[in-house]
Design an enzyme around this catalytic site. Structure first.
Site, PDB file in Angstrom:
ATOM      1  N   HIS A 103      26.275  56.219  22.722  1.00 35.38           N
ATOM      2  CA  HIS A 103      26.718  56.401  24.106  1.00 35.38           C
ATOM      3  C   HIS A 103      27.013  55.046  24.739  1.00 35.38           C
ATOM      4  CE1 HIS A 103      27.342  58.525  28.040  1.00 35.38           C
ATOM      5  NE2 HIS A 103      26.144  57.901  28.433  1.00 35.38           N
TER       6      HIS A 103
ATOM      7  N   CYS B  53      32.902  58.891  26.718  1.00 32.89           N
ATOM      8  CA  CYS B  53      32.551  57.645  27.527  1.00 32.89           C
ATOM      9  C   CYS B  53      32.891  56.683  27.102  1.00 32.89           C
ATOM     10  CB  CYS B  53      30.671  57.529  27.365  1.00 32.89           C
ATOM     11  SG  CYS B  53      30.374  57.494  25.399  1.00 32.89           S
TER      12      CYS B  53
END
Length: 441
Positions: free
Chosen positions: A289, A51
């Protein structure tokens, strides 16, 4: 492995012990830029880790789409040719922002072509266009057979001299970016274009790799490199001195923004250059994340009002975010804001020797109306399939209300997404069209 490739590996992965980089970690990062079938302008992330590259590419893809068609078009169906244009234009933009000056060359990390592994291809500025077949001819070896060491030993470097040449070649390599290792090859391309030594000079701790060797998360330096073109380790505005050491931050307003849940937990303080970008798209960081929040409401990134500027300047004299400064700094704050200093201001009625931010704003900037509308549509993107409803990566639509005060009558939820956004809009409320709020993780 060439010396250059080894330097890239050391910078990205560190110097792993005898066991090398864990195969599971390398596997998680071994994916291409793949569009979701459910949302044809949204990129999918297969496992945790990448990510740190995929989210920045997604925000710039949204930025590019808005310039091309307006943000409403983001939610429409893109043809495969439009997907190709958007992705390759986005990758080229990020590479151009990483290039220090116009006289510097661009460098693309590629794998050998099926026809040849001859090293003379390394600096070929006009490669043959890649095959339009999506799976079987982008590299000489089946990607599944390449382990960490073998993969890094065969990476080649293409050198390109102009923006036009860069865009042409990036477009020709579309199948490479889509296929396995596309994310890593693009990351290495950014690093080679920026220059390994230039990145080392910007990173605060060069012993810290760009990818965490245990958990596989991208560092803040990696995120900043892709978002701003500078691999600085901090998210505040400008540089700071600490015990005689210069700590480097963000030096100009970014095109797209960054907000983090870590600020709500008081681990860091994001500066105005990332909080208030040129376009209303923000990467949202959780503990593990990165996701994306965006809207087409340009009032959210309108030029600072006088009170917003005053708040930002005041907070530069309050780096700990205490909400007050010593009264000895009041004159400096007023000078920075071109305010006329008068001796009879009653900003410290209790005689505590401090100036509260709230009293300062009330004294000099009372009754300033916000230009932000009462409500507007917003969207959230999370590239992990398992974090989406029915494991289909798609944008979650909602309505935001940004108020200047807390109203218990319209309080919505207390989710991580909202707490993250509250670091910029303390009294934001979110109403999502889905049964559950979107996930930061």
């Amino acid at each position: 492995m060439s010396d250059t490739n080894k330097e890239v590996v050391d910078l990205v992965w560190g110097r792993p012990g005898g066991g090398g980089v864990p195969a599971s970690l390398f596997r998680r990062w071994s994916q291409g830029f793949v569009y979701s079938e459910a949302e044809r302008s949204a990129l999918e992330q297969f496992e945790g880790g990448p990510c740190a590259v995929i989210a920045p590419v997604q925000v710039f893809a949204l930025f590019f789409l808005n310039q091309m068609r307006g943000l409403t078009y983001v939610l429409c169906i893109l043809t495969e040719e439009e997907q190709r244009t958007v992705l390759c234009s986005t990758l080229s933009e990020i590479l151009e922002s990483a290039c220090l000056n116009k006289t510097q060359a661009f460098h693309l990390a590629t794998l050998p072509r099926a026809k040849t592994t001859d090293s003379s291809d390394i600096t070929d500025s006009h490669p043959e266009p890649e095959s339009s077949q999506p799976t079987d001819t982008p590299t000489a070896l089946a990607a599944e057979e390449l382990g960490f060491e073998r993969f890094h030993s065969i990476i080649q470097k293409k050198t390109l001299r102009t923006d036009a040449e860069l865009r042409e070649v990036v477009l020709s390599l579309y199948d490479t970016w889509k296929n396995k290792f596309g994310v890593l090859l693009f990351l290495y391309s950014v690093i080679l274009t920026k220059g390994i030594e230039n990145i080392k000079n910007e990173i605060e701790d060069t012993s810290e790799p760009l990818i965490d060797p245990v958990y596989g998360h991208g560092s803040q330096s990696l995120i900043n490199l892709l978002v701003t073109g500078h691999a600085v380790s901090n998210v505040w505005d400008g540089d700071r001195e600490c015990s005689g050491m210069k700590l480097r931050g963000i030096h100009q307003q970014a095109s797209v923004g960054f907000l983090t849940l870590m600020e709500s937990l008081r681990y860091c303080k994001v500066g105005a250059f990332l909080k208030s970008p040129k376009f209303p798209i923000w990467i949202l960081g959780s503990e593990t994340h990165l996701s994306v929040f965006f809207t087409k409401e340009m009032a959210l990134v309108a030029p600072e009002s006088p009170s917003e500027q005053a708040r930002r300047v005041f907070q530069t004299f309050d780096p700990e975010d205490n909400g007050f400064i010593p009264d000895t700094l009041l004159e400096d704050v007023m000078k920075a804001l071109d305010l006329v200093s008068e001796p009879d201001y009653k900003l410290d009625p209790e005689g505590l020797g401090i100036i509260l931010l709230s009293q300062f704003l009330q004294e000099f900037f009372p009754d300033q109306d916000s230009v932000i509308p009462d409500s507007f549509p917003v969207y959230h993107y999370n590239g992990l399939k398992q974090s989406n409803h029915n494991e289909k990566v798609s944008y979650v639509e909602g309505t935001a209300l940004v108020m200047g005060f807390e109203d218990p009558m319209v309080r919505t939820d207390d989710t991580p997404v909202k707490r993250c956004l509250q670091t910029k809009w303390p009294y934001i409320e979110l109403l999502w069209t889905t049964e559950r709020s979107p996930s930061l993780n």
